[in-house]
Write a protein that holds these residues in place. Structure first.
Motif, PDB file in Angstrom:
ATOM      1  N   GLU A  16       0.861  -1.182   0.000  1.00 38.17           N
ATOM      2  CA  GLU A  16       0.000   0.000   0.000  1.00 38.17           C
ATOM      3  C   GLU A  16       0.896   1.229   0.000  1.00 38.17           C
ATOM      4  O   GLU A  16       2.067   1.167   0.356  1.00 38.17           O
ATOM      5  N   GLY A  17       0.359   2.358  -0.369  1.00 34.03           N
ATOM      6  CA  GLY A  17       1.136   3.589  -0.456  1.00 34.03           C
ATOM      7  C   GLY A  17       1.870   3.932   0.821  1.00 34.03           C
ATOM      8  O   GLY A  17       3.021   4.354   0.791  1.00 34.03           O
ATOM      9  N   ALA A  18       1.245   3.729   1.954  1.00 36.39           N
ATOM     10  CA  ALA A  18       1.862   4.069   3.235  1.00 36.39           C
ATOM     11  C   ALA A  18       3.083   3.191   3.508  1.00 36.39           C
ATOM     12  O   ALA A  18       4.095   3.666   4.025  1.00 36.39           O
ATOM     13  N   GLU A  19       3.007   1.916   3.161  1.00 37.60           N
ATOM     14  CA  GLU A  19       4.145   1.007   3.382  1.00 37.60           C
ATOM     15  C   GLU A  19       5.317   1.377   2.480  1.00 37.60           C
ATOM     16  O   GLU A  19       6.466   1.397   2.915  1.00 37.60           O
ATOM     17  N   LEU A  20       5.034   1.689   1.228  1.00 34.08           N
ATOM     18  CA  LEU A  20       6.087   2.118   0.313  1.00 34.08           C
ATOM     19  C   LEU A  20       6.722   3.412   0.809  1.00 34.08           C
ATOM     20  O   LEU A  20       7.949   3.549   0.798  1.00 34.08           O
ATOM     21  N   ASP A  21       5.905   4.345   1.249  1.00 29.35           N
ATOM     22  CA  ASP A  21       6.430   5.602   1.788  1.00 29.35           C
ATOM     23  C   ASP A  21       7.338   5.345   2.991  1.00 29.35           C
ATOM     24  O   ASP A  21       8.377   5.976   3.139  1.00 29.35           O
ATOM     25  N   ARG A  22       6.957   4.404   3.837  1.00 34.44           N
ATOM     26  CA  ARG A  22       7.762   4.069   5.008  1.00 34.44           C
ATOM     27  C   ARG A  22       9.110   3.460   4.603  1.00 34.44           C
ATOM     28  O   ARG A  22      10.146   3.801   5.165  1.00 34.44           O
ATOM     29  N   ILE A  23       9.105   2.596   3.604  1.00 32.33           N
ATOM     30  CA  ILE A  23      10.347   1.995   3.104  1.00 32.33           C
ATOM     31  C   ILE A  23      11.277   3.080   2.571  1.00 32.33           C
ATOM     32  O   ILE A  23      12.468   3.110   2.881  1.00 32.33           O
ATOM     33  N   LEU A  24      10.727   3.974   1.763  1.00 28.18           N
ATOM     34  CA  LEU A  24      11.542   5.044   1.192  1.00 28.18           C
ATOM     35  C   LEU A  24      12.059   5.991   2.270  1.00 28.18           C
ATOM     36  O   LEU A  24      13.223   6.390   2.250  1.00 28.18           O
ATOM     37  N   GLN A  25      11.209   6.321   3.227  1.00 32.15           N
ATOM     38  CA  GLN A  25      11.623   7.217   4.309  1.00 32.15           C
ATOM     39  C   GLN A  25      12.756   6.588   5.122  1.00 32.15           C
ATOM     40  O   GLN A  25      13.738   7.255   5.458  1.00 32.15           O
ATOM     41  N   GLN A  26      12.639   5.312   5.417  1.00 32.92           N
ATOM     42  CA  GLN A  26      13.681   4.613   6.168  1.00 32.92           C
ATOM     43  C   GLN A  26      14.987   4.584   5.376  1.00 32.92           C
ATOM     44  O   GLN A  26      16.067   4.819   5.934  1.00 32.92           O
ATOM     45  N   SER A  27      14.915   4.309   4.079  1.00 31.24           N
ATOM     46  CA  SER A  27      16.112   4.295   3.230  1.00 31.24           C
ATOM     47  C   SER A  27      16.778   5.661   3.202  1.00 31.24           C
ATOM     48  O   SER A  27      17.995   5.774   3.315  1.00 31.24           O
ATOM     49  N   ARG A  28      15.968   6.687   3.043  1.00 30.57           N
ATOM     50  CA  ARG A  28      16.512   8.043   2.947  1.00 30.57           C
ATOM     51  C   ARG A  28      17.107   8.515   4.270  1.00 30.57           C
ATOM     52  O   ARG A  28      18.003   9.356   4.273  1.00 30.57           O
ATOM     53  N   LYS A  29      16.634   7.952   5.367  1.00 32.99           N
ATOM     54  CA  LYS A  29      17.186   8.295   6.675  1.00 32.99           C
ATOM     55  C   LYS A  29      18.507   7.563   6.922  1.00 32.99           C
ATOM     56  O   LYS A  29      19.478   8.152   7.401  1.00 32.99           O
TER      57      LYS A  29
END
Length: 142
Positions: A16-29
């Motif tokens: 879902e969009g929220a899970e993908l956003d969380r993956i990207l946010q974690q990677s970018r952090k």
């Protein structure tokens, strides 16, 4: 020494969009401290990711992805030593592959089907570079 790793996998469950956003946010952090840059492409049934950085950091990240329950059928498409990064300005960019231009797919693949499991890593990387160059980028993450 810099290396580039290109892999593909299938999501274990629909993202879902929220899970993908969380993956990207974690990677970018986490990626900047590790010296990792790259590009993530996601569709309903496919992950494709390019990871660039030091050999140990890239190998450790790839091995973590292989063990991640969100992935199945993880396949390394390409691994190489590089003299420079292609995605050096991106902590983790995201490219949309949901609506690929058919002529772009046929440029690199034998059929009108984008299946990185059935082609060379070089063809997949070239397609990703073309997607970035044609402004199909969704989010650079820098």
């Amino acid at each position: 020494m810099l290396v580039r790793c290109l892999y593909a996998s299938r999501p274990s469950t629909a993202l879902e969009g929220a899970e993908l956003d969380r993956i990207l946010q974690q990677s970018r952090k986490n990626n900047p401290a590790l010296g990792i840059t790259g590009l993530l492409c996601v569709s309903d049934n496919l992950f494709i990711q390019v990871i660039e950085g030091g050999r140990d950091e890239v190998c450790d990240l790839y091995n973590a992805i292989v063990r991640d329950d969100r992935h199945q059928n993880v396949r390394m498409l390409s691994y190489e030593e590089i003299s420079e990064r292609q995605f050096g300005n991106w902590t983790m960019g995201q490219v949309s592959i949901k609506k690929l231009n058919p002529s772009l797919v046929l440029k690199y693949f034998r059929r009108l089907e984008f299946d990185p499991f059935e082609c060379s890593g070089a063809a997949t990387l070239s397609l990703l570079n073309d997607l970035v160059a044609t402004a199909s980028i969704v989010n650079r993450g820098d």
